[in-house]
Design a protein around this motif. Structure first.
Motif, mmCIF file in Angstrom:
data_model
loop_
_atom_site.group_PDB
_atom_site.id
_atom_site.type_symbol
_atom_site.label_atom_id
_atom_site.label_comp_id
_atom_site.label_asym_id
_atom_site.label_seq_id
_atom_site.Cartn_x
_atom_site.Cartn_y
_atom_site.Cartn_z
ATOM 1 N N UNK A 85 0.616 -1.219 0.000
ATOM 2 C CA UNK A 85 0.152 0.104 0.103
ATOM 3 C C UNK A 85 0.790 1.162 -0.073
ATOM 4 N N UNK A 86 1.916 1.370 0.803
ATOM 5 C CA UNK A 86 2.938 2.361 0.766
ATOM 6 C C UNK A 86 3.589 2.666 -0.725
ATOM 7 N N UNK A 87 3.582 1.558 -1.112
ATOM 8 C CA UNK A 87 4.387 1.591 -2.481
ATOM 9 C C UNK A 87 3.714 2.046 -3.587
ATOM 10 N N UNK A 88 2.380 1.864 -3.427
ATOM 11 C CA UNK A 88 1.372 2.276 -4.547
ATOM 12 C C UNK A 88 1.218 3.927 -4.323
ATOM 13 N N UNK A 89 1.278 4.460 -3.328
ATOM 14 C CA UNK A 89 1.549 5.709 -3.185
ATOM 15 C C UNK A 89 2.852 6.411 -3.366
ATOM 16 N N UNK A 90 3.994 5.637 -3.157
ATOM 17 C CA UNK A 90 5.336 6.095 -3.314
ATOM 18 C C UNK A 90 6.028 5.219 -3.977
ATOM 19 N N UNK A 91 5.751 5.098 -5.194
ATOM 20 C CA UNK A 91 6.547 4.055 -5.942
ATOM 21 C C UNK A 91 8.008 4.294 -6.257
ATOM 22 N N UNK A 92 8.938 3.271 -5.857
ATOM 23 C CA UNK A 92 10.290 2.972 -5.986
ATOM 24 C C UNK A 92 10.387 1.836 -6.657
ATOM 25 N N UNK A 93 11.186 1.731 -7.758
ATOM 26 C CA UNK A 93 11.526 0.309 -8.818
ATOM 27 C C UNK A 93 12.120 -0.564 -7.791
ATOM 28 N N UNK A 94 13.521 -0.161 -7.071
ATOM 29 C CA UNK A 94 13.952 -1.207 -6.215
ATOM 30 C C UNK A 94 13.395 -1.714 -5.169
ATOM 31 N N UNK A 95 12.460 -0.917 -4.654
ATOM 32 C CA UNK A 95 11.561 -1.581 -3.675
ATOM 33 C C UNK A 95 10.536 -2.418 -3.945
ATOM 34 N N UNK A 96 9.896 -1.846 -5.128
ATOM 35 C CA UNK A 96 8.975 -2.888 -5.806
ATOM 36 C C UNK A 96 9.370 -4.298 -5.840
ATOM 37 N N UNK A 97 10.615 -4.079 -6.621
ATOM 38 C CA UNK A 97 11.337 -5.399 -7.039
ATOM 39 C C UNK A 97 11.676 -6.239 -5.734
ATOM 40 N N UNK A 98 12.041 -5.481 -4.547
ATOM 41 C CA UNK A 98 12.309 -6.454 -3.316
ATOM 42 C C UNK A 98 11.114 -7.011 -2.636
ATOM 43 N N UNK A 99 9.876 -6.059 -2.999
ATOM 44 C CA UNK A 99 8.579 -6.641 -2.485
ATOM 45 C C UNK A 99 8.132 -7.890 -3.117
ATOM 46 N N UNK A 100 8.335 -7.831 -4.700
ATOM 47 C CA UNK A 100 8.065 -9.081 -5.481
ATOM 48 C C UNK A 100 8.816 -10.244 -5.057
ATOM 49 N N UNK A 101 9.868 -9.861 -4.616
ATOM 50 C CA UNK A 101 10.712 -11.270 -4.303
ATOM 51 C C UNK A 101 10.327 -11.770 -3.171
ATOM 52 N N UNK A 102 9.752 -10.746 -1.933
ATOM 53 C CA UNK A 102 9.453 -11.131 -0.746
ATOM 54 C C UNK A 102 8.210 -12.112 -0.992
#
Length: 695
Positions: A85-102
């Motif tokens: 939910x936080x990344x939907x409001x503040x998208x960052x490619x590196x964090x999105x990639x890390x979240x996908x791996x999680x």
């Protein structure tokens, strides 16, 4: 070769070892109870109560651990959801990639949990089957029925995996949302058929499909085909091999072969008596004409089953060629004025029966996740062919000649089927893909890394995890005291005699029931044209419509029984009730009161046919569960035995019709129904005796 108990222990996830079913302890207890009862030291009721309590404790241990792990996964996914939910409001490619791996890591842990559930479910089923065999008592039915239907059931957590789907949905939805959707605002719920390009999701879906064991229409219909499947521990390698062998077009061609053969069997029924008369024979010779195909099938089933050990393509090619010539000879018999040519043509059609290959292809070459659907397709194709055959005969009411070759209601079924098999032969030659045989795969199997694409988890779980192709031959009910069972006891039967020795009394009763229902159905169908012409003066078109209406009932009846009735009653209750109704249908068919009316004949025919269909489905479903797993593979398999029993019943029924014809058409109906009634009553008595001794 290592027995199941040792294999199960060796393949357990180390940190969860204390939460698996204690298969070795349970097996030792079964043996101990058997010895105590034998010497009179224990009462049977006490043993049942004690063993039930042991199973309850084992299942409770598994379920509580499962719920704990589900809770941990749910908490973990909830925390990941907050990050999402936080990344939907503040998208960052590196964090999105890390979240996908999680999320992928959570998926791997879910897959690990699914393997845990499946291994325990298989262990539970095996120990129940072992108990049933030791004590000659259907404890499994009692235990599963009483536990699964209870409002506080823990067993449902093992077999229904109630909460796991919610976790699967959460991981799938979030991984789908994190994919690049090119500006799409749709979720997986808006487009459920949209594929999610995630290997871990594919692995989870495959594992859940394998774990599913609940009763439904496809399961019921697939068992109707008696395509036997052994219970195995989950293996990613097996799925890989299945997928490599599987080709949808080859499966479709296999099902088309099934459909055409059933059309070929029943397309001549409405006109067989007229054809026999036109060649100077008695109308009741139609029994021999129809039965000639079944006589040849008794032998063709064996050599086609053996041939399928080496190839599927060549037997299907041979089958198509033989059927083409057989139908051509059947049609030419009219112009040659030869009953011998007619019978040879039908014999050739029987020698082209590739139903053993059709069953074997589905069993060996269709991936496990869709094998039940393919089995249901086999039954559906057979039912559709059975209905289309007489209907097509009713449409072929014309008469003309081309170059001295006659085309009429008698010969057109042969010409139409010859053309159909010729077209099928060309289609088969172009598009069928011969699967890779097991011995060819073994050379490269060790090079396959089962963990590729799914991380360390599947490497841990599938490295030599599970049953090899040799292990698949083992008898699940083997009571050898040693953990190292002999290789001989796991081999498939090498002859009909050896296969027969593997049949338990209950299996023999199931085969007797199958023989009875096939006999009753063949009497009804094969003599319908003669009987209706004699009593009611029906035309060929009327007979064709009547037979087509009977055939059309097959699928609706199986849908109703598979979806509703089988969930309300035990299989043995449906079995006995269906036998009684078939007996009532046969009794009501007798010509006792004159005049013999159309309503009496039609109603009694529908009762006999419909309940025989119900009986066939339930009987084969039971047969697939109680037959030795040594009959799951090889030439002399369970499918072959059931085919031979049914085919032999059809042969005897058709011979009965021909012999009864010598007594005159006025006596034909009652004389042919009498053996059906005797066999039906005998099967009811055998069923009652068998189940009374088991329960």
């Amino acid at each position: 070769m290592v027995a199941f108990g040792k294999k199960l222990k060796d393949r357990q996830i180390q940190e969860w070892q204390g939460y698996y079913i204690n298969y070795k302890l349970m097996k030792r207890k079964v043996k101990q109870y058997a010895q105590q009862i034998e010497v009179g030291a224990q009462d049977r009721r006490h043993v049942l109560k004690e063993f039930s309590r042991m199973l309850d404790k084992q299942i409770e241990k598994i379920v509580l651990f499962l719920l704990e792990q589900q809770g941990l996964l749910a908490s973990r996914i909830a925390k990941l959801g907050e990050q999402h939910e936080y990344l939907v409001q503040h998208p960052e490619i590196s964090q999105i990639s890390a979240l996908r791996e999680a999320y992928r890591a959570a998926g791997q842990d879910l897959l690990k949990l699914l393997f845990f559930v499946e291994v325990n479910a298989i262990g539970l089923r095996k120990i129940l089957k072992k108990f049933d065999k030791r004590f000659h008592y259907k404890f499994t039915d009692y235990y599963v029925t009483t536990r699964a239907n209870h409002p506080y059931s823990q067993l449902q957590q093992v077999f229904k995996h109630v909460g796991i789907w919610a976790v699967v949905g959460a991981i799938s939805r979030n991984l789908a949302d994190l994919q690049d959707r090119q500006g799409s605002y749709l979720s997986i719920y808006d487009q459920p058929s949209l594929p999610i390009q995630e290997p871990v999701i594919d692995s989870i879906k495959t594992a859940v499909d394998r774990l599913s064991r609940s009763t439904n229409f496809l399961n019921f219909l697939g068992q109707h085909a008696l395509i036997m499947q052994e219970e195995e521990l989950p293996s990613a390698v097996d799925d890989h091999v299945d997928d490599a062998n599987y080709a949808f077009m080859s499966l479709l061609l296999n099902l088309v072969n099934t459909f055409l053969y059933m059309v070929n069997t029943y397309i001549i029924v409405p006109t067989a008596d007229d054809y026999s008369t036109s060649l100077g024979a008695a109308p009741t010779v139609c029994g021999v004409v129809i039965g000639a195909m079944a006589v040849a099938q008794v032998f063709s089933s064996v050599y086609f089953s053996a041939w399928s050990n080496k190839s599927y393509f060549r037997p299907l090619i041979f089958s198509s060629i033989v059927l083409f010539f057989g139908n051509a000879m059947y049609a030419l018999a009219f112009d040659l004025d030869s009953i011998a040519v007619l019978l040879i043509g039908r014999l050739l059609c029987g020698f082209g029966s590739a139903r053993a290959v059709n069953r074997r292809y589905i069993s060996d070459c269709v991936p496990l996740k869709i094998r039940m659907q393919a089995s249901a397709g086999f039954v559906s194709a057979s039912a559709l062919g059975m209905a289309c055959g007489p209907a097509l005969a009713g449409l072929l009411q014309t008469n003309f000649k081309i170059y001295m070759i006659t085309f009429n209601a008698n010969t057109l079924p042969g010409w139409v089927m010859a053309l159909a098999w010729l077209v099928y032969l060309v289609w088969l030659w172009i598009l069928f893909k011969e699967p890779i045989r097991e011995n060819e795969e073994n050379n490269t199997a060790e090079e396959v890394n089962p963990g590729v694409g799914n991380g360390e988890l599947e490497s841990q779980l599938t490295e030599r995890l599970l049953l090899t192709s040799e292990d698949k031959q083992q008898d699940e009910d083997d009571d050898d005291d040693s953990e190292e069972a002999s290789e001989e006891s796991r081999k498939p039967a090498s002859s009909i005699r050896e296969a027969y020795r593997l049949l338990t009394p209950s299996v023999k009763v199931q085969l007797l029931i199958y023989f009875m229902l096939k006999y009753a159905m063949e009497i009804l169908l094969s003599e319908s044209s003669v009987v209706t012409t004699y009593y009611f003066s029906w035309s060929t078109s009327s007979v064709a419509i009547f037979l087509a209406c009977l055939g059309i009932t097959v699928l609706p009846v199986n849908i109703f029984v598979g979806s509703y009735i089988s969930n309300m009653f035990e299989d043995r209750q449906i079995l006995l009730a269906s036998e009684i109704m078939v007996c009532i249908g046969i009794l009501s068919s007798f010509h006792i009161i004159s005049p013999y009316s159309v309503p009496q004949y039609v109603c009694s025919a529908f009762i006999t046919f419909v309940f025989a269909e119900v009986l066939e489905g339930v009987n084969l479903a039971l047969l697939s569960r109680v037959m030795s797993s040594r009959l799951a593979r090889g030439t002399y398999n369970g499918g072959l035995l059931s085919t031979e029993a049914g085919t032999l019943a059809r042969v005897i029924a058709d011979v009965t019709i021909t012999l009864a014809g010598y007594l005159g058409q006025s006596s034909l109906l009652n004389v042919t129904l009498l053996p059906s009634l005797i066999i039906c009553c005998g099967s009811i008595v055998a069923t009652l005796y068998t189940y009374n001794s088991l329960y």
